[in-house]
Design an enzyme around this catalytic site. Sequence first.
Site, mmCIF file in Angstrom:
data_model
loop_
_atom_site.group_PDB
_atom_site.id
_atom_site.type_symbol
_atom_site.label_atom_id
_atom_site.label_comp_id
_atom_site.label_asym_id
_atom_site.label_seq_id
_atom_site.Cartn_x
_atom_site.Cartn_y
_atom_site.Cartn_z
ATOM 1 N N LYS A 1 0.932 -1.310 -0.040
ATOM 2 C CA LYS A 1 -0.094 -0.036 -0.098
ATOM 3 C C LYS A 1 0.874 1.266 0.096
ATOM 4 O O LYS A 1 0.291 2.353 -0.512
ATOM 5 C CB LYS A 1 -0.830 0.047 1.199
HETATM 6 C C1 LIG Z 1 -4.068 -4.458 0.775
HETATM 7 C C2 LIG Z 1 -3.258 -5.900 0.367
HETATM 8 C C3 LIG Z 1 -3.632 -6.864 -0.377
HETATM 9 C C4 LIG Z 1 -5.008 -6.860 -1.402
HETATM 10 O O1 LIG Z 1 -4.830 -6.122 -2.433
HETATM 11 P P1 LIG Z 1 -5.981 -5.242 -3.073
HETATM 12 O O2 LIG Z 1 -5.415 -4.473 -4.014
HETATM 13 O O3 LIG Z 1 -7.011 -4.957 -2.202
HETATM 14 O O4 LIG Z 1 -6.513 -6.626 -3.669
HETATM 15 C C5 LIG Z 1 -2.627 -7.887 -0.635
HETATM 16 N N1 LIG Z 1 -1.610 -7.915 0.249
HETATM 17 C C6 LIG Z 1 -1.388 -6.869 1.183
HETATM 18 C C7 LIG Z 1 -0.071 -7.327 2.101
HETATM 19 C C8 LIG Z 1 -2.228 -6.012 1.470
HETATM 20 O O5 LIG Z 1 -1.999 -4.994 2.230
#
Ligand SMILES: *Cc1c(COP(=O)(O)O)cnc(C)c1O
Length: 495
Positions: free
Chosen positions: A113
Amino acid sequence: MEELMYKSTRNSDLRLMASKAVLQGLSEDGGLFVPTYIPKLDVSLEDLSKMDYRGVAYEVMKLYMTDYTEDELKHCIASAYDEKFDTENIVDLVWADGAYYLELFHGSTIAFKDMALSILPHLMTTAAKKNDIEDDIVILTATSGDTGKAALAGFDSVPGTKIIVFYPKGGVSFIQERQMVTQAGANTCVIGVNGNFDDCQSAVKRMFADTELKKTLAELGCRFSSANSINIGRLIPQVVYYVYSYVKLLGEGKIARGDEINVTVPTGNFGNILAAYLAKHMGVPIDRLICASNENKVLFDFFNTGVYDKKREFKLTNSPSMDILISSNLERLIYFIAGEDDDANKALMKRLTDEGRYEITDEMKKGLKDFYGGFAAEADTLSQIKKLYDDTGYVLDTHTAVASFVYDEYVKKTGDKKKTVIASTASPYKFTPSVLSAIEGSKSDADPFALVDILAEKSGVKIPRAVSELKNAPIKHDKVVEIDEMKGAVLEFLR
Ligand SMILES: *Cc1c(COP(=O)(O)O)cnc(C)c1O
């Protein structure tokens, strides 16, 4: 070609420039913003392969953020992708056991993120300037753990912004709480709430809709905005690393010109994999988009049957950031495969709200041929971590392990041996207890920091700053409020 703008998945006639879409987040009709068309790369893959991450980011993002000037966009990119990242390349590609792991976890909170949340604040403040908004932007967020910290780190000390994060007291892990309450930056505010995540989320939604509060904020020279994952300011920066990984492999001679690759993504809200879909349709030779779910396998069922059904038990898994039953970003894909028919999309979304399920038409199913859906059960996830560790010494986090397992199953089932990039979405240090128990086969309730030292020994990977700093970081935020005191706490901070 007409200039690229944004329209809503629930109103195809709407037209908005990128900066307005970033400021607004969600369309007023409840739809998500999508570009009026998917642009094609206008620089060759060979030329892109000679650029660094920031260079590729500019070439991709300029096609989507059309009302940002070159200087503005380059400034946003330079402010985001700098020494906050602990690898000079910003993202690394690591070969292990038959696939390339695209490490998206080298930013401040060691999870993917950071890739979007490091640039979103700069896209927002630039958008405010362009639209003659002088108010401070106030980000209000409820978090169940990860997003809160990534947003805090992104907005920390960005002029013209303030950020307030609410989390359920006792409802996040020790490390997650420690990460948030040690956040420096005078523009940040972290508050524990005596309630669960849903209570925090509902109260935040009420504040966004509170016209009285909006007026008070305006008097204080502030306005609310949202950093959630449906903002195009989060989606578009994620397209960059798929383009970057392809041209990196090309530049290093790992693939030849024209070769197709597959991409595997551990998926929750469907934002990350949708970015890969956009990269493919921009002209990057990507064949299959392999969507990996954990035991909350709504998407696996959807890709295999065409039925999206959220009416099922919600499971708490060892890959918590993928514990989601409504993947909000899927609405964008639904809109695209419905031939950009806003009424058709609206009808399906209404069915999801009213009945908890919808089924797409056979015509729409044809649009899913790029995708393959798989899932990993809890035990599969842990055994995959152990398998990679035993075979190669490379340590995966639990989310990446879901993708890794699904990819292995895909190869067994299809025999498709194309070079594959697996999105690695978190550092194993972010989920140390689960990762260690997978490797050692035993559960331990030792002090979390002691476990980190053990993982360092086993993996040979340096403990990231984000973790080592935590141990001695001073606590900056210790406020805990009742649910009905949240609004008061917001005003107190802003005053
Ligand atoms: C948010 C997240 C995901 C999922 O990603 P999306 O874009 O919501 O599909 C997968 N792995 C981690 C570690 C995340 O923080």
